[in-house]
Design a protein around this motif. Structure first.
Motif, PDB file in Angstrom:
ATOM      1  N   ALA A 148      31.834  81.402 -49.457  1.00  0.00           N
ATOM      2  CA  ALA A 148      32.427  80.388 -50.475  1.00  0.00           C
ATOM      3  C   ALA A 148      34.043  81.097 -51.356  1.00  0.00           C
ATOM      4  O   ALA A 148      34.918  80.267 -51.477  1.00  0.00           O
ATOM      5  CB  ALA A 148      31.463  80.509 -51.660  1.00  0.00           C
ATOM      6  N   LYS A 169      36.763  81.276 -48.752  1.00  0.00           N
ATOM      7  CA  LYS A 169      37.494  79.816 -48.507  1.00  0.00           C
ATOM      8  C   LYS A 169      37.150  78.712 -49.875  1.00  0.00           C
ATOM      9  O   LYS A 169      37.585  77.895 -49.870  1.00  0.00           O
ATOM     10  CB  LYS A 169      36.042  78.623 -47.290  1.00  0.00           C
ATOM     11  CG  LYS A 169      35.861  79.653 -46.742  1.00  0.00           C
ATOM     12  CD  LYS A 169      37.422  79.037 -46.229  1.00  0.00           C
ATOM     13  CE  LYS A 169      36.426  79.809 -43.775  1.00  0.00           C
ATOM     14  NZ  LYS A 169      37.732  80.633 -43.212  1.00  0.00           N
ATOM     15  N   ASN A 214      36.167  78.177 -52.072  1.00  0.00           N
ATOM     16  CA  ASN A 214      34.962  77.002 -51.964  1.00  0.00           C
ATOM     17  C   ASN A 214      34.129  77.421 -53.584  1.00  0.00           C
ATOM     18  O   ASN A 214      33.594  77.984 -53.644  1.00  0.00           O
ATOM     19  CB  ASN A 214      33.790  76.626 -51.352  1.00  0.00           C
ATOM     20  CG  ASN A 214      33.268  75.295 -51.470  1.00  0.00           C
ATOM     21  OD1 ASN A 214      32.628  74.833 -52.527  1.00  0.00           O
ATOM     22  ND2 ASN A 214      32.857  75.003 -49.992  1.00  0.00           N
ATOM     23  N   GLN A 219      32.783  75.700 -56.013  1.00  0.00           N
ATOM     24  CA  GLN A 219      30.710  75.205 -56.451  1.00  0.00           C
ATOM     25  C   GLN A 219      30.251  75.669 -55.243  1.00  0.00           C
ATOM     26  O   GLN A 219      28.819  76.017 -56.029  1.00  0.00           O
ATOM     27  CB  GLN A 219      30.464  73.340 -56.052  1.00  0.00           C
ATOM     28  CG  GLN A 219      29.498  73.127 -56.363  1.00  0.00           C
ATOM     29  CD  GLN A 219      29.713  72.891 -58.075  1.00  0.00           C
ATOM     30  OE1 GLN A 219      30.230  72.895 -58.727  1.00  0.00           O
ATOM     31  NE2 GLN A 219      28.790  73.675 -58.538  1.00  0.00           N
TER      32      GLN A 219
END
Length: 691
Positions: free
Chosen positions: A139, A142, A144, A146
């Motif tokens: 995550a 990337k 990301n 959350q």
């Protein structure tokens, strides 16, 4: 054309199976490869292959293959044709069903959010925590956020559970033991360490250190273990060595907050010790900053605090605290204590003198903190009145001497800092006259040297050591077991000659060794042994003064043969030795007087001199308990001179019959050569004593 149900059905099933093998299986293998490529995680790829659906799919593939190969032969033999075709159909249907389930699972693995929920499965434990952390790494790569937060929340929850808190049952004052984390937490921290060194696209793991807030959990009643301190040191080593300022700043904020809430007003002795350990670790962190010349970072932390009035729980902020920390570091920078603490500097340690290298760096950092004191005097410090107070000198002489040496080392460091213009490197430090700093260090050094000299020239006797020494002497007296003959029968014999003498043994005691200024155990004086020697020697002198009927010189190996030839027996005669004789098997009185040359006396049992004891009356001596032995031990406790003469004395009476036949003296020469013929015996004991 006649429809052949068995053959056509089997052919159709075989076609479907072939399509699954030809298209479906390669696609599944590609999907596994994509999982590894997508997440860059061997753990997640292996997890897929351990899924129940995948394993059942593998089993069904093998079973279908076995039946597909064997069924034509069975059909040709016309063995239960309908049954085998039915089994083949059932296996194929199951395979198709699990193929669809497997594709659903593959879709779930390709969606990281769904995969996280699938892995967690409502429970976080050893079996899935490392997979979850790998998803957090993915995550982060990337961006990301959350997903990263969700995954790391699960990781933090796993760590928090190991801290052992049960807020419903535990009370406010409860203290839990230090937390030793399992191998998974250690593995997670090792992975985090790899991201601290450089930003390779994992921005959150590189810059943020929320892990510190979990390990330094302000709500937990658990204590920080040495293991946690060591793991944190590894992370900080990376951040400081490889210039990750953002990560370090967040660390210092968390640590400062933890120290203020956990340790500022602590009164519990266990937590007080933890407080010292916590500050020690951060002094070594400051040492690491100074070693790597992170002056800007030092500038940030020297006056960093959230408290009002100001409280610095990570940095010694009075001269007394600095000296105490100096003594603490001096004690741990020894082998093996240093190895246990694991204070190594990245890429620079591994030699035999690492502890000396680190200690010298730590002294330098503490010298810098002395300069900082003059800046704190203009701050709203909670203990500002104690900034420049000088601590008491160490009690032990060697510690006072060591403290004086350390002050000289710090003075050298101050000179070096001023040569580098430290106030330009660390702008928050207010300029101060160098002479004022050197005067403070010299003042404490001179105090230590004066204390050392006073203790050496006028030592006090430590009450505990004195008590132990007196107990040794009293135990000796109460268990006084002397080998000299003591027999009241002699008192009934007329015409006794009684010889009286005072046996007095002295020993010079170095008072310093019995003072609180020397860190040594009880020095058992040889006085007790020497006192016994003196008693035995006085008795032996009386034996030497008796008439010698004959004298012999023999070697060790001739002892037993000599006694047999001279006609010795235990009923009529007695042997009294001047020391222990190993080769002497006959019953004898061993006086262990340490007399050389070694020898022994032979005399009639009725002629044995006996002894008794009386009190030596002198003002400087007192009887010990109910014995006849006197000593001046009670005067020792008030001694303030460099030495003291300890005395043990008794009055010894040797009772000898006025008329005795005499004694035979035998000298044993350890170097006397072996004789081929027995020693010439001029007369037996019966002839010598006229029996």
């Amino acid at each position: 054309m006649i429809f052949d149900f068995t053959n056509y059905t089997f052919s159709g099933l075989l076609s479907i199976l072939a399509s699954l093998y030809g298209v479906g299986y390669p696609l599944i293998m590609q999907s596994i490869g994509r999982i590894y490529t997508q997440y860059d995680s061997t753990l997640l790829a292996n997890r897929f292959t351990k899924e129940t659906i995948y394993r059942v799919f593998q089993v069904l593939l093998i079973l279908n293959l076995l039946f597909a190969v064997s069924t034509p032969f069975l059909l040709h033999a016309e063995w239960w044709n309908i049954g085998f075709v039915t089994i083949q159909a059932i296996l194929l249907v199951l395979l198709m069903g699990f193929t669809f389930l497997l594709f659903q699972l593959m879709i779930k693995y390709e969606n990281a959010g769904e995969l996280l929920r699938h892995i967690e499965g409502g429970q976080i434990d050893k079996s899935n925590i490392m997979d979850i952390f790998d998803l957090a790494i993915y995550a982060d790569s990337k961006n990301n956020h959350q997903l990263y937060i969700d995954a790391m929340s699960s990781v933090f929850s796993y760590i928090t559970v190991q801290q052992g808190d049960d807020f419903k049952k535990q009370n406010d004052n409860e203290i839990l033991p230090p937390v030793v984390y399992d191998e998974n937490v250690v593995a997670i921290l090792k992975k985090i360490k790899g991201f601290i060194r450089e930003d390779d696209g994992h921005h959150l793991l590189h810059r943020n250190n929320d892990i510190v807030s979990v390990l330094y959990n302000q709500l937990s009643k658990s204590r920080i273990s040495l293991q946690a301190h060591q793991m944190m040191w590894f992370l900080l080593n990376e951040a400081i060595t490889y210039n990750n300022h953002s990560w370090f700043k967040q660390y210092w904020q968390f640590a400062n907050s933890y120290s203020s809430l956990r340790y500022r007003f602590v009164t519990n002795p266990i937590l007080s010790q933890d407080k010292k350990e916590f500050m020690l670790r951060h002094v070594m962190i400051g040492t690491l900053l100074l070693h790597n010349e992170r002056y800007k970072w030092l500038n940030d932390i020297f006056l960093y605090t959230h408290s009002e009035p100001e409280y610095y729980g990570l940095i010694p902020s009075t001269f007394i605290e600095i000296v105490e920390m100096l003594e603490n570091i001096d004690s741990i920078c020894t082998v093996p204590a240093f190895q246990q603490q694991n204070f190594y500097f990245a890429d620079e340690m591994g030699g035999v003198n690492d502890e000396k290298f680190v200690f010298r760096k730590a002294v330098k950092y503490l010298s810098l903190l002395v300069i900082r004191l003059w800046t704190l005097q203009y701050r709203n410090l909670y203990n500002i009145n104690f900034l420049f107070h000088i601590p008491s000198s160490p009690i032990l002489i060697e510690d006072a001497e060591r403290a004086a040496t350390l002050m000289d080392m710090m003075k050298d460091d101050i000179e070096e800092f001023y040569s580098k213009d430290i106030f330009q490197l660390i702008p928050r430090l207010l300029p101060v006259n160098k002479a004022d700093i050197l005067y403070l260090l010299s003042d404490y050094r001179d105090q230590c040297l004066n204390t050392k000299e006073t203790h050496q020239n006028h030592p006090d006797v430590d009450c505990e050591k004195f008590s132990k020494l007196k107990e040794e002497i009293m135990s000796f007296v109460n268990n006084f077991n002397i080998a000299l003959p003591q027999n009241n029968i002699m008192a009934e014999v007329d015409n006794l000659i009684t010889k009286e003498d005072v046996v007095e043994t002295k020993e010079r005691l170095e008072t310093l060794y019995y003072s609180p200024y020397k860190n040594i155990g009880l020095c058992k004086p040889p006085l007790l042994t020497n006192f016994m020697f003196d008693l035995y020697r006085m008795y032996l002198r009386e034996l030497h003064c008796m008439e010698k009927l004959s004298s012999y010189e023999i070697s060790w190996s001739q002892t037993q043969g000599f006694l047999e030839n001279i006609g010795y027996n235990d009923l009529d005669y007695t042997i009294i030795t001047t020391d222990k004789i190993q080769h002497l098997k006959k019953t004898h009185i061993s006086l262990c007087a340490g007399v050389r040359p070694l020898g022994f006396f032979i005399l009639k049992k009725s002629d044995i001199p006996h002894v008794s004891f009386g009190e030596v009356q002198r003002d400087d001596l007192k009887l010990i308990d109910d014995s006849n032995i006197s000593s001046n031990i009670d005067s020792f406790v008030d001694c303030h001179e460099t030495h003291f003469y300890l005395v043990m004395a008794t009055k010894m009476f040797v009772h000898i019959k006025e008329k005795i036949d005499g004694v035979i003296y035998v000298s044993i020469n350890g170097g006397y050569p072996e004789q081929k013929k027995p020693i010439t015996i001029n007369a037996t004991l019966t002839e010598l004593f006229g029996n």
